[in-house]
Design a protein around this motif. Structure first.
Motif, short mmCIF file in Angstrom:
data_model
loop_
_atom_site.label_atom_id
_atom_site.label_comp_id
_atom_site.label_asym_id
_atom_site.label_seq_id
_atom_site.Cartn_x
_atom_site.Cartn_y
_atom_site.Cartn_z
N GLY A 1 -4.92 6.42 -17.59
CA GLY A 1 -4.75 5.29 -17.33
C GLY A 1 -5.00 4.89 -15.29
O GLY A 1 -5.52 3.63 -15.33
N GLY A 2 -5.70 6.03 -15.13
CA GLY A 2 -5.90 5.84 -13.73
C GLY A 2 -4.51 6.04 -12.66
O GLY A 2 -3.70 5.83 -12.84
N PHE A 3 -5.23 5.95 -11.30
CA PHE A 3 -4.17 5.43 -10.44
C PHE A 3 -3.84 4.27 -10.45
O PHE A 3 -4.30 3.98 -9.93
CB PHE A 3 -4.51 6.56 -9.29
N GLU A 4 -3.03 4.08 -9.37
CA GLU A 4 -3.04 2.46 -8.83
C GLU A 4 -2.27 3.78 -7.13
O GLU A 4 -1.56 4.39 -6.66
CB GLU A 4 -1.04 1.81 -9.59
N SER A 5 -2.35 2.51 -6.01
CA SER A 5 -2.56 2.69 -4.69
C SER A 5 -2.22 1.69 -3.78
O SER A 5 -3.47 0.45 -4.11
CB SER A 5 -4.01 3.36 -4.16
N GLU A 6 -1.68 1.37 -3.27
CA GLU A 6 -1.87 0.82 -2.02
C GLU A 6 -1.42 0.92 -0.39
O GLU A 6 -0.92 2.15 -0.71
CB GLU A 6 -0.16 -0.32 -2.36
N SER A 7 -2.28 0.30 0.26
CA SER A 7 -1.45 0.30 1.51
C SER A 7 -1.13 -0.66 2.71
O SER A 7 -1.19 -1.74 1.70
CB SER A 7 -2.86 1.08 2.38
N ASP A 8 -0.67 -0.31 4.00
CA ASP A 8 -0.31 -1.00 4.81
C ASP A 8 -1.65 -1.49 5.39
O ASP A 8 -2.76 -0.76 5.53
CB ASP A 8 1.19 -0.49 5.73
N ASP A 9 -0.99 -2.05 6.42
CA ASP A 9 -2.41 -2.34 7.41
C ASP A 9 -2.32 -1.29 8.27
O ASP A 9 -1.87 -0.35 8.00
CB ASP A 9 -1.78 -4.02 8.80
N PRO A 10 -4.19 -1.64 9.00
CA PRO A 10 -4.10 -0.03 9.62
C PRO A 10 -3.12 -0.17 11.13
O PRO A 10 -4.26 -0.10 12.05
CB PRO A 10 -5.59 -0.26 9.59
N ILE A 11 -2.33 0.34 11.25
CA ILE A 11 -1.74 0.56 12.25
C ILE A 11 -1.83 1.55 13.46
O ILE A 11 -1.24 2.30 12.37
CB ILE A 11 -0.53 -0.63 12.37
N LEU A 12 -2.43 1.43 14.32
CA LEU A 12 -2.20 2.99 14.89
C LEU A 12 -1.23 2.29 15.79
O LEU A 12 -1.06 1.04 16.99
CB LEU A 12 -3.81 2.90 15.48
N ILE A 13 -0.30 3.41 16.95
CA ILE A 13 0.84 3.08 17.99
C ILE A 13 -0.08 4.13 18.66
O ILE A 13 -0.56 4.95 18.77
CB ILE A 13 2.02 3.85 17.55
#
Length: 759
Positions: free
Chosen positions: A104-116
């Motif tokens: 069935g494949g991979f499921e991926s999710e991500s946060d907003d691209p925040i840099l500190i």
């Protein structure tokens, strides 16, 4: 899953580099501009380009760029460009992706691209007051930061929040206060942007705090830009080598538990994850060192270094894998403009944002981890690496093509993966060959249980034979060998040397003609309901125009005949293997399967039945077979010639007639052993093949090498478009000289001979 799935390219590794590029263009993974750039190597950095990127440039260092295939992530297929020097990574990640795709494949999710960004205040006497003062004016600080980069704000990014951290100082009075500026960098990597924001607000922070600012720099621990990827794999998809799906699942879980509790193991475990992530980061122009730093810092966030992935069994008994990893990447910036290869990689990948790229990276890291743990938990990872290393060693030692696989097997078995050992094995095998040829030693025990089909060369008449003319062909010592034994269920085709382990699905729309051909053979012999293993041991090089597909069919038919005691005669084998050739090549002449079946030097003419005359030869004729290394598709070349013949029938009929006369003349030259005449005929025959447009630059180079070093004649043999050529010699000395020159020019070459036919 999309219907236009470009990520599945079966047997991609078997193609030449040129053919791989052709496939990518046909699938529209490469546009015409990128195709030309890769083919002509216009994508490579020049010294002038490199000199603009870093200081003190003296040259450009190259690394291979390959493709990870089979990825299905969030229901979207991906072809993943990867830049890496370590063998096995591309094969491992593609294999893992295929398993997960089936589930069935991979499921991926991500946060907003925040840099500190960090702004350091030291020797702060009243840290709580300072913290309060800064937070009171948070919006003013954010506004100032964003005024420095208004375009980023327009794109939906910019400084979005502020944090204040307090650290006690042991060696200095007061405390250290660190202001965290949280910046959404959108599709940019953002390092320079965040650094400039920190510089820009530093004086305001000093004024508000009444303290001295020291460092103003981004942090590479990007734990506000996390990626979470997951796969769920039922055990029915986990069978691997001799291990059942449940055994593989449990082995992976045990290996993962080891990494979770032991920092020494976790270090190697996480390095395996980065084996997938770093090559993609490099290919897409991202700072892989920053990504590495973030990953390892995050793995040690609890104060003890541990695994970045988790593998466990769910309530259904499925294997579940997850990864949580900080991944701050970019898809825009200077690297895209300065390095053409990066732009090509982005277009191959087809991502639309930095967050999508990060989600793909997370899945690639999880896939690489799965592959490593599967090997460790079953056969052990070292054997796979040993085999790959042994291939390089065997090649360096000069293992001839006909002995290469046997040298490889003995080298791995010996445990001494050294050039000296490979040379020793080569000499042993050559000695065994000579003794076997004189009948002084029996065949190895393994060969006694085998059925086989001969490989072949065509001396005269390629392509014209499809159109009804005569041709002369001879068997070679290289064979396809096969054996059959009972299985508890299904029909399985096993070709270990080619990485084939396929259960035959009857009635399926087979992508590969070998499976369609095998289904036809089993139907014809009324064996489709008999569960069995069919194992093939190939000696004939693949797609080199040496009759490999016919020899494969003959070997399998004879192995089935032997195991099930069917009582087939040679004519039965020839007829059935001809049907197989028609499936594989379309409009086959029948010459390949005839030579493969009977193993004799013959004059052949297409027909029902075909006309076949065994030629008389008193002494062997020495030849050299040169391998271009470019895999050729006989069916493609036959189709091309047929189409041209239909457009220009009057000219092609004349060419075919001349080729027929040459083939008939070659019979007399062979039976009289008039090598000078035979050489002239071969040269003329090659001229006509060139006219038909079936030769290839590498084949032409091999022919030139042969003729320049004394060959009496040299020509293409087989379908063309790559493949092999043959050179006619008058002595063993000439054979060795020509073979040596071919090796010096980077080609494999076999010393062989055309033998008298057996009665």
């Amino acid at each position: 899953m999309t219907n236009n799935d470009k990520s599945r390219i079966p047997k991609f590794y078997k193609y030449s580099v040129e053919n791989r590029l052709d496939v990518l263009r046909e699938k529209e993974i490469l546009n015409q501009e990128d195709y030309v750039a890769l083919r002509e190597q216009m994508h490579l950095l020049t010294q002038n380009d490199a000199d603009k990127m870093i200081e003190n440039v003296i040259g450009v260092f190259g690394l291979p760029m390959g493709l990870g295939l089979n990825f299905l992530i969030n229901n979207k297929p991906y072809v993943v460009p990867m830049v890496v020097e370590e063998p096995s990574i591309l094969a491992a990640v593609s294999s893992a992706a295929k398993v997960v795709r089936n589930a069935g494949g991979f499921e991926s999710e991500s946060d907003d691209p925040i840099l500190i960004g960090q702004i350091q205040l030291v020797d702060v006497r009243h840290p709580l007051k300072v913290r309060h003062a800064i937070l009171q004016e948070k919006q003013e600080i954010l506004n100032l930061a964003n005024s420095l980069h208004p375009n980023m704000v327009k794109r939906g990014g910019g400084a979005i929040d502020l944090e204040v951290m307090i650290h006690q100082q042991d060696r200095h009075p007061g405390s250290m206060v660190v202001v965290h500026l949280l910046v959404d960098t959108r599709d940019a990597m953002g390092a320079n942007l965040v650094n400039s924001m920190c510089e820009g607000v530093a004086s305001l922070v000093e004024k508000l705090s009444g303290s001295k600012v020291y460092l103003r720099i981004l942090s590479n621990l990007t734990d506000r830009a996390m990626v979470r990827s997951q796969c769920v794999i039922p055990t029915k998809f986990l069978d691997f080598n001799n291990s059942s799906g449940k055994e593989v699942r449990d082995g992976i879980i045990r290996a993962a538990e080891f990494a979770a509790i032991d920092s020494y193991r976790a270090s190697t475990h996480n390095k395996g994850i980065m084996n997938g992530i770093d090559p993609l980061a490099i290919a897409t122009g991202n700072d892989w060192r920053a990504i590495e730093a973030a990953a390892h810092a995050y793995a040690a966030r609890s104060g003890r270094y541990t695994s970045l992935t988790n593998w466990y069994k769910n309530e259904n008994g499925d294997l579940v894998g997850t990864i949580d990893i900080p991944l701050k990447v970019g898809t825009v910036g200077g690297s895209l403009k300065s390095n053409k290869a990066v732009g090509i990689a982005h277009r191959i990948l087809g991502i639309e944002s930095a967050t999508e790229l990060a989600e793909v990276m997370g899945a690639v890291g999880l896939a690489q981890n799965f592959s490593a743990l599967r090997s460790l938990g079953t056969e052990g990872i070292q054997r796979g690496h040993m085999t790959l290393h042994a291939r390089s060693v065997a090649s360096t030692a000069g293992a001839p093509a006909e002995l290469f696989e046997k040298v490889l097997e003995r080298l791995v078995e010996s445990g001494e993966i050294k050039v000296w050992k490979a040379k020793e094995i080569i000499e042993e095998l050559k000695g065994e060959q000579k003794m076997a040829a004189t009948g002084k030693i029996p065949l190895p025990d393994d060969d006694k249980d085998m059925s086989y089909g001969y490989g072949k060369i065509i001396l005269t008449g390629e392509h014209s034979v499809v159109h009804g003319t005569h041709a002369v062909a001879a068997p070679i010592t290289l064979k396809m060998k096969a054996k059959v034994w009972d299985h508890d269920k299904d029909v399985r085709l096993l070709i270990p040397r080619w990485g084939v382990e396929q259960t035959i699905e009857f009635g399926a729309d087979h992508k590969y003609s070998i499976y369609k051909s095998l289904e036809m053979i089993l139907d014809h012999l009324d064996l489709r309901d008999k569960p069995m293993n069919i194992e093939v041991f190939p000696e004939v090089p693949r797609a080199m125009g040496m009759g490999g597909s016919a020899a494969l069919a003959v070997a399998i038919i004879r192995a089935l005949d032997k195991h099930f005691e069917l009582g087939l005669g040679d004519d039965d084998v020839r007829r059935l293997s001809f049907e197989s050739e028609n499936i594989v090549h379309g409009g086959a002449s029948g010459i390949d399967n005839t030579v493969s079946t009977y193993g004799n030097l013959i004059m052949f003419q297409k027909g029902t039945p075909p006309k076949m005359e065994t030629l008389s030869l008193k002494e062997p004729i020495p030849i050299v077979i040169g391998l271009s290394g470019v895999e050729s598709m006989t069916s493609k070349m036959v189709k091309r010639v047929r189409e041209q013949a239909e457009i220009f029938p009057q000219w092609y009929e004349k060419i075919f007639k001349q080729m027929d006369e040459i083939a008939l003349a070659s019979k007399e030259a062979i039976e009289n052993r008039d090598l000078s005449q035979l050489g002239m005929i071969m040269n003329m025959n090659h001229g006509y093949l060139n006219t038909l447009g079936v030769s290839y630059p590498d084949v032409e180079e091999l022919i030139e090498i042969a003729r320049n070093n004394g060959a009496l004649g040299a020509k293409l043999t087989g379908g063309g478009g790559g493949g092999a050529m043959i050179a006619l010699c008058d002595s063993e000395k000439m054979q060795k000289r020509i073979q040596k020159k071919m090796h010096e020019n980077g080609y494999d070459a076999l010393i062989a001979e055309i033998k008298p036919s057996t009665p």
